[in-house]
Design a protein around this motif. Structure first.
Motif, PDB file in Angstrom:
ATOM      1  N   SER A 101       0.844  -1.191   0.000  1.00 20.68           N
ATOM      2  CA  SER A 101       0.000   0.000   0.000  1.00 20.68           C
ATOM      3  C   SER A 101       0.881   1.242   0.000  1.00 20.68           C
ATOM      4  CB  SER A 101      -0.916   0.007   1.226  1.00 20.68           C
ATOM      5  OG  SER A 101      -1.841   1.074   1.157  1.00 20.68           O
ATOM      6  N   ASN A 102       0.597   2.152  -0.920  1.00 20.43           N
ATOM      7  CA  ASN A 102       1.343   3.403  -0.998  1.00 20.43           C
ATOM      8  C   ASN A 102       0.384   4.584  -1.066  1.00 20.43           C
ATOM      9  OD1 ASN A 102       3.841   5.035  -1.497  1.00 20.43           O
ATOM     10  ND2 ASN A 102       2.760   5.491  -3.404  1.00 20.43           N
ATOM     11  N   ALA A 103       0.534   5.523  -0.138  1.00 19.36           N
ATOM     12  CA  ALA A 103      -0.217   6.785  -0.142  1.00 19.36           C
ATOM     13  C   ALA A 103      -1.725   6.577  -0.110  1.00 19.36           C
ATOM     14  CB  ALA A 103       0.173   7.626  -1.359  1.00 19.36           C
ATOM     15  N   ALA A 104      -2.167   5.535   0.568  1.00 17.68           N
ATOM     16  CA  ALA A 104      -3.596   5.241   0.611  1.00 17.68           C
ATOM     17  C   ALA A 104      -4.135   5.065   2.025  1.00 17.68           C
ATOM     18  CB  ALA A 104      -3.890   3.978  -0.197  1.00 17.68           C
ATOM     19  N   LEU A 105      -3.328   4.538   2.933  1.00  9.25           N
ATOM     20  CA  LEU A 105      -3.834   4.177   4.261  1.00  9.25           C
ATOM     21  C   LEU A 105      -4.431   5.371   4.993  1.00  9.25           C
ATOM     22  CD1 LEU A 105      -4.100   1.893   6.373  1.00  9.25           C
ATOM     23  CD2 LEU A 105      -1.857   2.567   7.239  1.00  9.25           C
ATOM     24  N   HIS A 106      -3.875   6.558   4.806  1.00  9.87           N
ATOM     25  CA  HIS A 106      -4.389   7.721   5.536  1.00  9.87           C
ATOM     26  C   HIS A 106      -5.778   8.139   5.045  1.00  9.87           C
ATOM     27  CE1 HIS A 106      -1.574   9.168   2.340  1.00  9.87           C
ATOM     28  NE2 HIS A 106      -2.597   9.936   2.026  1.00  9.87           N
ATOM     29  N   TRP A 107      -6.216   7.615   3.890  1.00 12.85           N
ATOM     30  CA  TRP A 107      -7.574   7.872   3.423  1.00 12.85           C
ATOM     31  C   TRP A 107      -8.581   6.892   4.021  1.00 12.85           C
ATOM     32  CZ3 TRP A 107      -8.670  12.236   0.962  1.00 12.85           C
ATOM     33  CH2 TRP A 107      -7.646  12.900   0.278  1.00 12.85           C
ATOM     34  N   MET A 108      -8.117   5.950   4.818  1.00 12.40           N
ATOM     35  CA  MET A 108      -8.973   4.947   5.454  1.00 12.40           C
ATOM     36  C   MET A 108      -8.913   5.208   6.968  1.00 12.40           C
ATOM     37  SD  MET A 108      -7.449   1.655   3.378  1.00 12.40           S
ATOM     38  CE  MET A 108      -6.493   1.972   1.881  1.00 12.40           C
ATOM     39  N   PRO A 109      -9.846   5.955   7.520  1.00  8.63           N
ATOM     40  CA  PRO A 109      -9.709   6.395   8.909  1.00  8.63           C
ATOM     41  C   PRO A 109      -9.606   5.280   9.940  1.00  8.63           C
ATOM     42  CG  PRO A 109     -11.394   7.672   7.764  1.00  8.63           C
ATOM     43  CD  PRO A 109     -11.016   6.546   6.849  1.00  8.63           C
ATOM     44  N   ASP A 110     -10.259   4.153   9.708  1.00  5.38           N
ATOM     45  CA  ASP A 110     -10.287   3.075  10.702  1.00  5.38           C
ATOM     46  C   ASP A 110      -9.113   2.123  10.482  1.00  5.38           C
ATOM     47  OD1 ASP A 110     -10.864   1.115  12.542  1.00  5.38           O
ATOM     48  OD2 ASP A 110     -12.948   0.827  11.895  1.00  5.38           O
ATOM     49  N   HIS A 111      -7.932   2.507  10.960  1.00  5.56           N
ATOM     50  CA  HIS A 111      -6.741   1.693  10.740  1.00  5.56           C
ATOM     51  C   HIS A 111      -6.832   0.311  11.385  1.00  5.56           C
ATOM     52  CE1 HIS A 111      -3.876   5.213   9.526  1.00  5.56           C
ATOM     53  NE2 HIS A 111      -4.938   5.101   8.753  1.00  5.56           N
ATOM     54  N   PRO A 112      -7.359   0.172  12.598  1.00  5.99           N
ATOM     55  CA  PRO A 112      -7.486  -1.188  13.138  1.00  5.99           C
ATOM     56  C   PRO A 112      -8.285  -2.116  12.234  1.00  5.99           C
ATOM     57  CG  PRO A 112      -7.697   0.397  14.911  1.00  5.99           C
ATOM     58  CD  PRO A 112      -7.676   1.195  13.635  1.00  5.99           C
ATOM     59  N   ALA A 113      -9.344  -1.598  11.598  1.00  2.00           N
ATOM     60  CA  ALA A 113     -10.128  -2.429  10.678  1.00  2.00           C
ATOM     61  C   ALA A 113      -9.307  -2.806   9.452  1.00  2.00           C
ATOM     62  CB  ALA A 113     -11.399  -1.690  10.252  1.00  2.00           C
ATOM     63  N   VAL A 114      -8.510  -1.863   8.946  1.00  2.00           N
ATOM     64  CA  VAL A 114      -7.646  -2.167   7.801  1.00  2.00           C
ATOM     65  C   VAL A 114      -6.643  -3.249   8.175  1.00  2.00           C
ATOM     66  CG1 VAL A 114      -5.931  -1.264   6.185  1.00  2.00           C
ATOM     67  CG2 VAL A 114      -7.893   0.157   6.840  1.00  2.00           C
ATOM     68  N   TYR A 115      -5.968  -3.072   9.317  1.00  2.00           N
ATOM     69  CA  TYR A 115      -4.935  -4.034   9.726  1.00  2.00           C
ATOM     70  C   TYR A 115      -5.532  -5.427   9.934  1.00  2.00           C
ATOM     71  CZ  TYR A 115      -2.186   0.206  10.735  1.00  2.00           C
ATOM     72  OH  TYR A 115      -1.524   1.398  10.653  1.00  2.00           O
ATOM     73  N   ALA A 116      -6.713  -5.476  10.530  1.00  2.00           N
ATOM     74  CA  ALA A 116      -7.355  -6.777  10.746  1.00  2.00           C
ATOM     75  C   ALA A 116      -7.668  -7.448   9.414  1.00  2.00           C
ATOM     76  CB  ALA A 116      -8.625  -6.608  11.570  1.00  2.00           C
ATOM     77  N   GLY A 117      -8.157  -6.675   8.448  1.00  2.00           N
ATOM     78  CA  GLY A 117      -8.471  -7.237   7.144  1.00  2.00           C
ATOM     79  C   GLY A 117      -7.240  -7.674   6.381  1.00  2.00           C
ATOM     80  N   VAL A 118      -6.159  -6.893   6.475  1.00  2.00           N
ATOM     81  CA  VAL A 118      -4.910  -7.265   5.819  1.00  2.00           C
ATOM     82  C   VAL A 118      -4.353  -8.540   6.443  1.00  2.00           C
ATOM     83  CG1 VAL A 118      -2.508  -6.578   5.425  1.00  2.00           C
ATOM     84  CG2 VAL A 118      -4.351  -4.924   5.074  1.00  2.00           C
ATOM     85  N   TYR A 119      -4.420  -8.622   7.765  1.00  2.00           N
ATOM     86  CA  TYR A 119      -3.917  -9.811   8.451  1.00  2.00           C
ATOM     87  C   TYR A 119      -4.651 -11.061   7.975  1.00  2.00           C
ATOM     88  CZ  TYR A 119      -2.051 -12.669  12.257  1.00  2.00           C
ATOM     89  OH  TYR A 119      -1.410 -13.646  12.989  1.00  2.00           O
ATOM     90  N   ARG A 120      -5.980 -10.981   7.880  1.00  2.00           N
ATOM     91  CA  ARG A 120      -6.763 -12.125   7.388  1.00  2.00           C
ATOM     92  C   ARG A 120      -6.414 -12.447   5.940  1.00  2.00           C
ATOM     93  NH1 ARG A 120     -10.928  -9.290   9.945  1.00  2.00           N
ATOM     94  NH2 ARG A 120     -11.680  -8.559   7.910  1.00  2.00           N
ATOM     95  N   ALA A 121      -6.150 -11.415   5.150  1.00  2.00           N
ATOM     96  CA  ALA A 121      -5.898 -11.610   3.725  1.00  2.00           C
ATOM     97  C   ALA A 121      -4.573 -12.305   3.449  1.00  2.00           C
ATOM     98  CB  ALA A 121      -5.937 -10.267   3.001  1.00  2.00           C
ATOM     99  N   LEU A 122      -3.622 -12.184   4.366  1.00  2.00           N
ATOM    100  CA  LEU A 122      -2.286 -12.743   4.159  1.00  2.00           C
ATOM    101  C   LEU A 122      -2.230 -14.229   4.498  1.00  2.00           C
ATOM    102  CD1 LEU A 122      -0.101  -9.875   5.653  1.00  2.00           C
ATOM    103  CD2 LEU A 122      -0.083 -10.650   3.259  1.00  2.00           C
ATOM    104  N   LYS A 123      -1.415 -14.931   3.747  1.00  2.00           N
ATOM    105  CA  LYS A 123      -1.070 -16.301   4.096  1.00  2.00           C
ATOM    106  C   LYS A 123      -0.124 -16.277   5.296  1.00  2.00           C
ATOM    107  CE  LYS A 123      -1.162 -17.608  -0.806  1.00  2.00           C
ATOM    108  NZ  LYS A 123      -0.338 -18.099  -1.950  1.00  2.00           N
ATOM    109  N   PRO A 124      -0.028 -17.356   6.060  1.00  2.00           N
ATOM    110  CA  PRO A 124       0.948 -17.399   7.152  1.00  2.00           C
ATOM    111  C   PRO A 124       2.354 -17.083   6.633  1.00  2.00           C
ATOM    112  CG  PRO A 124      -0.551 -19.237   7.321  1.00  2.00           C
ATOM    113  CD  PRO A 124      -0.861 -18.574   6.001  1.00  2.00           C
TER     114      PRO A 124
END
Length: 248
Positions: A101-124
């Motif tokens: 992700s580049n220059a986008a995260l600050h447009w998503m105010p709920d960072h904990p929700a983003v991190y949780a979704g990214v964590y689920r999206a990743l393989k171990p």
């Protein structure tokens, strides 16, 4: 680079013209990602797909994800696979070797929700390489926007999220990540087209109320003593947060 929950609606043509410095300055976070041929990678907040295409050139299987249909249309024109959706509500499970992700995260105010979704999206063992606006980013510009909006009795609509190292680390770890590297990087950024063009591209949604053009002119005038040099060149007071985190 737009996500749900913000007032910004993007003009894809203007972004490609006046915002071209955004992907042009993305090499540092691309180096952090270090994509490998055959990997599956999600580009979160891919915008018009300039960096997505550079990832694809490495031989990685990359999917662009963004909330803005106009920007995604430009990405599709590059021959990229894309999906429209809110980065704060990702629904992937163990699907990617890496998320970028580049220059986008600050447009998503709920960072904990983003991190949780990214964590689920990743393989171990997967990794999350990200650069976004960090604490203190465009502080002078945001202050000027607020001052002008309040002068006109309007809501400045400033809902972006620029985290500190401490807060981002805490929230990433709460989502399950191991943070391998994280730092704030001041990055004064020349604006070849000037401050008014920057405001029209990146903050026009903040001035959609009556008198928007005049408010942009007032904001530009207010910022000139701080961000314009004697030769008329503008520099934005960017501060970037860059990190690499792993799902163990």
């Amino acid at each position: 680079m737009a996500e749900a929950g913000t007032p910004q609606a993007w003009d894809a043509k203007a972004y490609g013209t006046f915002g071209s410095f955004v992907p042009a300055l993305g090499q540092a976070v691309l180096d952090l990602l270090a994509p490998v041929a055959g990997e599956s990678i999600l580009d979160l907040g891919c915008g018009d797909g300039v960096l997505t295409a550079r990832i694809a050139e490495t031989g990685a299987d990359v999917l662009g994800h963004d909330a803005d249909a106009g920007l995604l249309a430009r990405a599709k024109e590059r021959g990229l696979a894309v999906r429209q959706g809110d980065g704060q509500a990702l629904d992937y499970d163990d699907a990617f070797d890496a998320v970028f992700s580049n220059a986008a995260l600050h447009w998503m105010p709920d960072h904990p929700a983003v991190y949780a979704g990214v964590y689920r999206a990743l393989k171990p063992g997967g990794r999350f390489a990200c650069e976004c606006g960090g604490f203190g980013n465009i502080a002078a510009i945001r202050t000027a926007i607020r001052a002008v909006a309040e002068r006109h009795g309007q809501d400045p609509i400033d809902r972006q999220n620029y985290p500190s190292v401490v807060r981002a680390t805490r929230e990433l770890e709460a989502a399950g990540f191991r943070v391998d590297a994280i730092a704030l990087n001041p990055r004064p950024t020349p604006l070849a087209d000037g401050m008014a063009a920057w405001l029209n591209t990146f903050r026009h949604g903040f001035f959609d109320q009556q008198g928007g053009a005049a408010m942009i002119a007032e904001t530009t005038e207010l910022l000139a003593p701080q961000l314009q040099d004697p030769d008329g060149n503008w520099t934005a007071d960017y501060v970037r947060l860059r990190f690499l985190a792993f799902k163990d």
